[in-house]
Design a protein around this motif. Structure first.
Motif, PDB file in Angstrom:
ATOM      1  N   VAL A  30       0.847  -1.204   0.000  1.00 21.44           N
ATOM      2  CA  VAL A  30       0.000   0.000   0.000  1.00 21.44           C
ATOM      3  C   VAL A  30       0.879   1.249   0.000  1.00 21.44           C
ATOM      4  O   VAL A  30       0.641   2.196  -0.764  1.00 21.44           O
ATOM      5  CB  VAL A  30      -0.973  -0.010   1.205  1.00 21.44           C
ATOM      6  CG1 VAL A  30      -1.705   1.327   1.305  1.00 21.44           C
ATOM      7  CG2 VAL A  30      -1.978  -1.157   1.070  1.00 21.44           C
ATOM      8  N   SER A  31       1.923   1.275   0.855  1.00 16.37           N
ATOM      9  CA  SER A  31       2.791   2.469   0.901  1.00 16.37           C
ATOM     10  C   SER A  31       3.465   2.672  -0.456  1.00 16.37           C
ATOM     11  O   SER A  31       3.551   3.795  -0.957  1.00 16.37           O
ATOM     12  CB  SER A  31       3.825   2.346   2.024  1.00 16.37           C
ATOM     13  OG  SER A  31       4.732   1.294   1.766  1.00 16.37           O
ATOM     14  N   PHE A  32       3.908   1.588  -1.062  1.00 17.27           N
ATOM     15  CA  PHE A  32       4.557   1.660  -2.376  1.00 17.27           C
ATOM     16  C   PHE A  32       3.633   2.305  -3.407  1.00 17.27           C
ATOM     17  O   PHE A  32       4.023   3.219  -4.144  1.00 17.27           O
ATOM     18  CB  PHE A  32       4.929   0.238  -2.815  1.00 17.27           C
ATOM     19  CG  PHE A  32       5.643   0.147  -4.129  1.00 17.27           C
ATOM     20  CD1 PHE A  32       7.028   0.171  -4.182  1.00 17.27           C
ATOM     21  CD2 PHE A  32       4.932   0.016  -5.320  1.00 17.27           C
ATOM     22  CE1 PHE A  32       7.696   0.076  -5.403  1.00 17.27           C
ATOM     23  CE2 PHE A  32       5.594  -0.078  -6.537  1.00 17.27           C
ATOM     24  CZ  PHE A  32       6.977  -0.044  -6.581  1.00 17.27           C
ATOM     25  N   GLN A  33       2.371   1.855  -3.436  1.00 18.29           N
ATOM     26  CA  GLN A  33       1.449   2.357  -4.454  1.00 18.29           C
ATOM     27  C   GLN A  33       1.031   3.797  -4.180  1.00 18.29           C
ATOM     28  O   GLN A  33       0.882   4.609  -5.104  1.00 18.29           O
ATOM     29  CB  GLN A  33       0.214   1.445  -4.538  1.00 18.29           C
ATOM     30  CG  GLN A  33      -0.723   1.781  -5.689  1.00 18.29           C
ATOM     31  CD  GLN A  33      -0.023   1.715  -7.038  1.00 18.29           C
ATOM     32  OE1 GLN A  33       0.660   0.751  -7.340  1.00 18.29           O
ATOM     33  NE2 GLN A  33      -0.148   2.772  -7.844  1.00 18.29           N
ATOM     34  N   ILE A  34       0.865   4.135  -2.887  1.00 18.41           N
ATOM     35  CA  ILE A  34       0.480   5.517  -2.566  1.00 18.41           C
ATOM     36  C   ILE A  34       1.595   6.484  -2.975  1.00 18.41           C
ATOM     37  O   ILE A  34       1.334   7.568  -3.507  1.00 18.41           O
ATOM     38  CB  ILE A  34       0.120   5.645  -1.062  1.00 18.41           C
ATOM     39  CG1 ILE A  34      -1.185   4.887  -0.779  1.00 18.41           C
ATOM     40  CG2 ILE A  34      -0.044   7.114  -0.672  1.00 18.41           C
ATOM     41  CD1 ILE A  34      -1.633   4.949   0.684  1.00 18.41           C
ATOM     42  N   VAL A  35       2.850   6.092  -2.739  1.00 16.85           N
ATOM     43  CA  VAL A  35       3.958   6.946  -3.180  1.00 16.85           C
ATOM     44  C   VAL A  35       3.933   7.113  -4.699  1.00 16.85           C
ATOM     45  O   VAL A  35       4.127   8.223  -5.221  1.00 16.85           O
ATOM     46  CB  VAL A  35       5.323   6.359  -2.725  1.00 16.85           C
ATOM     47  CG1 VAL A  35       6.476   7.130  -3.370  1.00 16.85           C
ATOM     48  CG2 VAL A  35       5.434   6.411  -1.212  1.00 16.85           C
ATOM     49  N   ASP A  36       3.671   6.022  -5.402  1.00 17.49           N
ATOM     50  CA  ASP A  36       3.568   6.104  -6.871  1.00 17.49           C
ATOM     51  C   ASP A  36       2.511   7.118  -7.293  1.00 17.49           C
ATOM     52  O   ASP A  36       2.735   7.917  -8.205  1.00 17.49           O
ATOM     53  CB  ASP A  36       3.189   4.723  -7.428  1.00 17.49           C
ATOM     54  CG  ASP A  36       4.326   4.086  -8.205  1.00 17.49           C
ATOM     55  OD1 ASP A  36       5.507   4.375  -7.891  1.00 17.49           O
ATOM     56  OD2 ASP A  36       4.051   3.287  -9.117  1.00 17.49           O
ATOM     57  N   ASP A  37       1.372   7.067  -6.623  1.00 16.00           N
ATOM     58  CA  ASP A  37       0.277   7.963  -6.985  1.00 16.00           C
ATOM     59  C   ASP A  37       0.606   9.415  -6.638  1.00 16.00           C
ATOM     60  O   ASP A  37       0.171  10.356  -7.317  1.00 16.00           O
ATOM     61  CB  ASP A  37      -1.021   7.520  -6.273  1.00 16.00           C
ATOM     62  CG  ASP A  37      -1.482   6.139  -6.755  1.00 16.00           C
ATOM     63  OD1 ASP A  37      -1.001   5.675  -7.802  1.00 16.00           O
ATOM     64  OD2 ASP A  37      -2.319   5.521  -6.067  1.00 16.00           O
ATOM     65  N   TRP A  38       1.386   9.594  -5.559  1.00 19.40           N
ATOM     66  CA  TRP A  38       1.840  10.930  -5.137  1.00 19.40           C
ATOM     67  C   TRP A  38       2.821  11.478  -6.172  1.00 19.40           C
ATOM     68  O   TRP A  38       2.733  12.632  -6.592  1.00 19.40           O
ATOM     69  CB  TRP A  38       2.497  10.758  -3.756  1.00 19.40           C
ATOM     70  CG  TRP A  38       3.090  11.968  -3.122  1.00 19.40           C
ATOM     71  CD1 TRP A  38       2.440  12.959  -2.449  1.00 19.40           C
ATOM     72  CD2 TRP A  38       4.489  12.288  -3.047  1.00 19.40           C
ATOM     73  NE1 TRP A  38       3.327  13.875  -1.948  1.00 19.40           N
ATOM     74  CE2 TRP A  38       4.599  13.481  -2.317  1.00 19.40           C
ATOM     75  CE3 TRP A  38       5.657  11.686  -3.513  1.00 19.40           C
ATOM     76  CZ2 TRP A  38       5.834  14.089  -2.041  1.00 19.40           C
ATOM     77  CZ3 TRP A  38       6.879  12.276  -3.248  1.00 19.40           C
ATOM     78  CH2 TRP A  38       6.962  13.459  -2.519  1.00 19.40           C
ATOM     79  N   LEU A  39       3.758  10.623  -6.597  1.00 15.93           N
ATOM     80  CA  LEU A  39       4.761  11.050  -7.575  1.00 15.93           C
ATOM     81  C   LEU A  39       4.132  11.419  -8.901  1.00 15.93           C
ATOM     82  O   LEU A  39       4.658  12.261  -9.640  1.00 15.93           O
ATOM     83  CB  LEU A  39       5.786   9.928  -7.806  1.00 15.93           C
ATOM     84  CG  LEU A  39       6.803   9.707  -6.699  1.00 15.93           C
ATOM     85  CD1 LEU A  39       7.598   8.432  -6.956  1.00 15.93           C
ATOM     86  CD2 LEU A  39       7.742  10.914  -6.592  1.00 15.93           C
ATOM     87  N   ASP A  40       2.987  10.815  -9.212  1.00 14.20           N
ATOM     88  CA  ASP A  40       2.361  11.091 -10.501  1.00 14.20           C
ATOM     89  C   ASP A  40       1.954  12.566 -10.626  1.00 14.20           C
ATOM     90  O   ASP A  40       1.812  13.083 -11.738  1.00 14.20           O
ATOM     91  CB  ASP A  40       1.134  10.186 -10.710  1.00 14.20           C
ATOM     92  CG  ASP A  40       0.750  10.095 -12.174  1.00 14.20           C
ATOM     93  OD1 ASP A  40       1.426   9.354 -12.910  1.00 14.20           O
ATOM     94  OD2 ASP A  40      -0.188  10.798 -12.589  1.00 14.20           O
ATOM     95  N   TYR A  41       1.771  13.223  -9.483  1.00 14.41           N
ATOM     96  CA  TYR A  41       1.473  14.664  -9.505  1.00 14.41           C
ATOM     97  C   TYR A  41       2.706  15.487  -9.113  1.00 14.41           C
ATOM     98  O   TYR A  41       2.588  16.619  -8.650  1.00 14.41           O
ATOM     99  CB  TYR A  41       0.286  14.984  -8.590  1.00 14.41           C
ATOM    100  CG  TYR A  41      -1.024  14.597  -9.241  1.00 14.41           C
ATOM    101  CD1 TYR A  41      -1.625  15.444 -10.171  1.00 14.41           C
ATOM    102  CD2 TYR A  41      -1.632  13.379  -8.964  1.00 14.41           C
ATOM    103  CE1 TYR A  41      -2.804  15.084 -10.797  1.00 14.41           C
ATOM    104  CE2 TYR A  41      -2.812  13.014  -9.589  1.00 14.41           C
ATOM    105  CZ  TYR A  41      -3.398  13.868 -10.501  1.00 14.41           C
ATOM    106  OH  TYR A  41      -4.558  13.521 -11.136  1.00 14.41           O
ATOM    107  N   GLY A  42       3.885  14.867  -9.270  1.00 10.97           N
ATOM    108  CA  GLY A  42       5.105  15.627  -9.013  1.00 10.97           C
ATOM    109  C   GLY A  42       5.497  15.633  -7.563  1.00 10.97           C
ATOM    110  O   GLY A  42       6.454  16.305  -7.169  1.00 10.97           O
ATOM    111  N   GLY A  43       4.792  14.881  -6.726  1.00 14.05           N
ATOM    112  CA  GLY A  43       5.167  14.772  -5.322  1.00 14.05           C
ATOM    113  C   GLY A  43       5.397  16.139  -4.698  1.00 14.05           C
ATOM    114  O   GLY A  43       4.552  17.022  -4.802  1.00 14.05           O
ATOM    115  N   ALA A  44       6.589  16.320  -4.101  1.00 16.60           N
ATOM    116  CA  ALA A  44       6.871  17.552  -3.374  1.00 16.60           C
ATOM    117  C   ALA A  44       7.033  18.739  -4.307  1.00 16.60           C
ATOM    118  O   ALA A  44       7.219  19.862  -3.848  1.00 16.60           O
ATOM    119  CB  ALA A  44       8.110  17.376  -2.518  1.00 16.60           C
ATOM    120  N   GLY A  45       6.996  18.522  -5.595  1.00 16.75           N
ATOM    121  CA  GLY A  45       6.975  19.676  -6.484  1.00 16.75           C
ATOM    122  C   GLY A  45       8.169  19.810  -7.405  1.00 16.75           C
ATOM    123  O   GLY A  45       8.239  20.735  -8.201  1.00 16.75           O
TER     124      GLY A  45
END
Lengths: 330, 330
Positions: free
Chosen positions: A213-228
């Motif tokens: 779950v943590s792996f996939q949530i990070v992937d989804d976060w990165l898809d929007y550029g994560g921290a910017g």
């Protein structure tokens, strides 16, 4: 590899378990063969030998050894897990009409959709043959259940796409289908083959689930550029495909009519040119940061589950792996 | 149904085994459900309830009962067999880009290829879950092996299409993958669950295989109009799809340069407008009649295998079924 380049956690696991992983890779090569249909090993080799990190079979082998297993069936189970993973990748690329995977053209592009569908079916069948060889009905039960959860999650993702009414509950179910179900099963069967007790099997199950779950949530976060920084791989893919991921679901719930109209145009109607505006809205509502925190919380759950398992070097490396999975978001 | 319409063999089997088949159908409906992804039962129901003859689950139930089985696991195995069959139909229709199946639009046309691929995967996973519930590793071994043979045969058919060098050996392998492997497994697991001895299991295996091979050879014969009435279903489909079936393989081996050029244009290059000429060539070489004789020879093998099994009403009906399968060619 020089001394100046420290190994990453999955590389350290692979090094510590080199003999096992060599056996897994040899078994994969043997079992992906087909005497009569050379197309099968061609397509499979294209994907299997493209340099994936083998995280799922590593999990199986590492969990078995961490729990003191001294036999050889964990190698079969690890190959099984990689076959299931490879079969789902082949089918996913057909479903998503993908053109690139692991930096190379996809099988559906190099050959055709037909080959990807049928070779995926073949690998799925071969994975069950391998499982049967272990003689463990428990293992068969766990992995056939995971396969059903994976397919159900994929169908759910398909029907939830472009649907603004998607809930966080559905999101989590999709995440489990896409990623966590196989991580969970991979870790759990490693323990089952090692003969762990019910409490340890439960801990392995929670560890694999939380890691996935943590792996996939990070992937989804990165898809929007994560921290910017904007260097996330495939930046904006989910946005363009109309996928309702956690940062968007939460921003939607808090947005005003103008924002909802924006999301409707972008996600439902596919007018997804303005990724920058999407990112600005997510930033304004703080949902990218919340998503990052969710990933870290799941990492903590993975580490807490690990603490219930036998303390040894492999356990430490698995803990480092959990950190590494979310390090992209730290 | 009036008294004036005698029941066909599969209808008599279904009537004799009505309670079992009702249980199979109820189990199929229960297990094709998905709490979270309604697309799954929608797609499955479209196909499962389209009025297929349920020949494969009938085989499992009939073989189990013929061999004296008094338990309930044959119902699970019959549902398993139907799920595997349904999954392969869903994937086949994607692979062949079919638009009609059982007189209705295909799922890939009504929904999309994605749903057909993923729902097929789900049914495949569910079929393995059902098998695991029987607790029989023998059954799991037989059915996972059949699933691998099916997928391998489909890949072989894909790569052999439009290839004039296809041999009769390859043809028979494709026939087994398309049809006979699941017929064979369906019959065999019925006996295994009934606890038959090795000789009877072998007889069931040969019966299912020969029944499936004869069935498929008749299909391939009908595709060229069979005896010449031209009312075969989907007349000329194989010709247009460039499939190398038995009558063509044999005619190719005996043709002169002019005929070979005709087949090359039609099958390799897809210039398949002239089905009448193809049929005339097959008739001249007598390969349609030879193909019909092959189907009858396989029917005889099916009947010979049956003779080694317990003599009772079900055995008689299974023999009638073998006759019925080739009656289209008599």
């Amino acid at each position: 590899m020089t001394d100046a380049t420290p190994l990453k956690p999955h590389e350290r696991l692979a090094a510590a378990l080199r003999d096992d992983m060599d056996a897994v890779n040899a078994l994969i090569r043997t079992r992906m063969a087909s005497e009569h249909a050379p197309r099968i090993p061609e397509v499979t080799a294209h994907l299997v030998e493209a340099g994936g990190k083998r995280v799922r079979p590593l999990l199986t082998v590492a969990c078995a050894r961490m729990c003191g297993y001294a036999g050889a069936d964990h190698v079969k189970l690890a190959a099984t897990v990689e076959f299931i993973h490879t079969a789902t990748l082949l089918h996913d690329d057909v479903v998503d009409e993908s053109r690139q995977r692991r930096g190379r053209p996809t099988a559906n592009l190099l050959w055709d959709n037909q080959s990807s569908v049928l070779v995926g079916d073949y690998l799925f069948a071969r994975s069950f043959q391998l499982m049967v060889e272990t003689g463990s009905l428990r293992v068969l039960d766990i992995l056939s259940g995971a396969a059903a959860t994976i397919a159900e999650g994929e169908v759910l993702q398909l029907t939830a796409a472009r649907n603004l009414a998607t809930t966080e509950d559905t999101y989590l179910r999709v995440v489990r289908g896409k990623t966590a179900a196989l991580f969970e099963a991979a870790a759990r069967v490693g323990g089952v083959v090692a003969g762990v007790d019910a409490a340890q099997e439960d801990a392995l199950t929670r560890f694999g689930d939380a890691l996935g779950v943590s792996f996939q949530i990070v992937d989804d976060w990165l898809d929007y550029g994560g921290a910017g920084d904007g260097i996330g791989k495939n930046l904006g893919d989910d946005f363009r495909e109309g996928k309702l991921t956690l940062p968007v679901i939460r921003a939607l719930a808090r947005g005003d009519a103008t924002e909802r109209a924006f999301w409707r145009d972008a996600l439902e109607k596919g007018k997804s040119e303005d990724l920058d505006r999407a990112r600005a809205i997510l930033a304004r509502h703080g949902t990218l940061e919340e998503t990052r925190q969710e990933a870290l919380a799941w990492r903590d759950r993975a580490r807490a589950a690990l603490a219930e398992l036998p303390p040894n070097d492999l356990r430490e490396m698995l803990g480092d792996l959990a950190d590494y999975v979310v390090a992209r978001a730290e």
